[in-house]
Motif scaffolding. Structure first.
Motif, mmCIF file in Angstrom:
data_model
loop_
_atom_site.group_PDB
_atom_site.id
_atom_site.type_symbol
_atom_site.label_atom_id
_atom_site.label_comp_id
_atom_site.label_asym_id
_atom_site.label_seq_id
_atom_site.Cartn_x
_atom_site.Cartn_y
_atom_site.Cartn_z
ATOM 1 N N ALA A 40 7.484 4.915 -4.664
ATOM 2 C CA ALA A 40 6.545 4.760 -3.855
ATOM 3 C C ALA A 40 5.237 4.657 -4.701
ATOM 4 C CB ALA A 40 6.287 5.836 -2.566
ATOM 5 N N ARG A 106 9.959 -3.957 1.114
ATOM 6 C CA ARG A 106 9.817 -2.401 1.740
ATOM 7 C C ARG A 106 10.123 -2.219 2.934
ATOM 8 N NH1 ARG A 106 4.607 -3.533 -0.934
ATOM 9 N NH2 ARG A 106 3.659 -4.124 0.990
ATOM 10 N N GLN A 254 7.798 6.151 3.921
ATOM 11 C CA GLN A 254 6.586 5.906 2.928
ATOM 12 C C GLN A 254 6.567 4.159 2.659
ATOM 13 O OE1 GLN A 254 7.392 8.145 -0.841
ATOM 14 N NE2 GLN A 254 5.683 9.414 -0.404
ATOM 15 N N ARG A 258 3.606 1.871 4.187
ATOM 16 C CA ARG A 258 2.602 1.296 3.356
ATOM 17 C C ARG A 258 2.127 -0.325 3.664
ATOM 18 N NH1 ARG A 258 3.661 -0.139 -1.734
ATOM 19 N NH2 ARG A 258 1.521 -0.323 -2.128
#
Length: 258
Positions: A40, A106, A254, A258
């Motif tokens: 991350a 992601r 995370q 994001r």
């Protein structure tokens, strides 16, 4: 690779990357899966796709140190059953990277990590005993599970260097104790990460500029690995497993947020 991205980072950004490299060393010798935090950090400082190419040699350096530390504890029957499925996952991940943008990458990896953490917690809650024999990989059910986790592990490690949590959850579910867990995962990721280098280079994720940044960061892996070696004997088995699962959940969140 965008040279401007790599060489026009601030001192604070370099410090964050150095701390993330230290955490890679710690995760390889103590709490596997904790390097999702490093993933991350690299993705926050550098473009997400480019960050995977910079991070890969750092991970390999950590793998070498982990193998040197825990080489006597590897369980090779598990490794041999995982590798064919992992190879399929790596190829699938490479094809995925050809068209997927950073956000898709992601979101996909974050969702997979949280799903695997949930499955592991559910399995452990309903199990009659907390640990199973690692030799269960020789059974039909064990082979199916190894294949499923192997494909996911290969896919996630190719797409975002995030195979650690998936394989950590598999090794926990197979009943590995702490040293067997670390020795098996050390050899697994050294072999898999080295095999990824040609794919990453072919995708333009590794080049001369990224390797120069790696040369500046890799020295921080060593103190992290030494810290992990010191800490692992001071972490009991139950806490070890809780830390691995917690690191997986944090890493997944995370990536999703994001």
């Amino acid at each position: 690779m965008n040279t401007m991205t790599l060489w026009h980072i601030s001192g604070w950004e370099f410090a964050a990357l150095a701390l993330a490299a230290l955490l890679v060393g710690f995760s390889k010798t103590a709490v596997s899966g904790a390097n999702t935090v490093s993933l991350a950090v690299f993705a926050a400082v550098l473009p997400a796709r480019a960050s995977t190419g910079v991070l890969l040699p750092i991970l390999i350096a950590g793998d070498v140190l982990a193998v040197a530390t825990y080489r006597r504890h590897a369980h090779w029957p598990t490794l041999w059953r995982l590798f064919p499925a992992v190879a399929g996952g790596v190829v699938t991940g490479t094809l995925f990277l050809v068209w997927a943008d950073d956000q898709v990458v992601r979101t996909s990896i974050g969702a997979i990590l949280l799903l695997m953490a949930g499955v592991t917690l559910w399995r452990r809650r309903r199990a009659d005993r907390p640990d199973e024999d690692p030799d269960e990989v020789t059974t039909r059910a064990g082979q199916v599970k190894a294949g499923s986790y192997g494909v996911l592990g290969g896919f996630t490690t190719m797409v975002a260097n995030a195979g650690g949590p998936v394989m950590s959850l598999y090794l926990l579910s197979a009943g590995f104790r702490k040293l067997g867990f670390l020795g098996t995962s050390a050899f697994f990721f050294l072999i898999v990460n080295v095999s990824k280098v040609p794919f990453s280079a072919g995708l333009g994720l590794i080049d001369g500029n990224s390797l120069l940044l790696d040369a500046a960061l890799v020295v921080f892996v060593v103190p992290g690995a030494l810290l992990g070696t010191w800490a692992v004997d001071r972490i009991n088995q139950r806490l070890f497993e809780q830390l691995v699962i917690a690191a997986t959940i944090v890493g997944g969140l995370q990536l999703l947020l994001r």
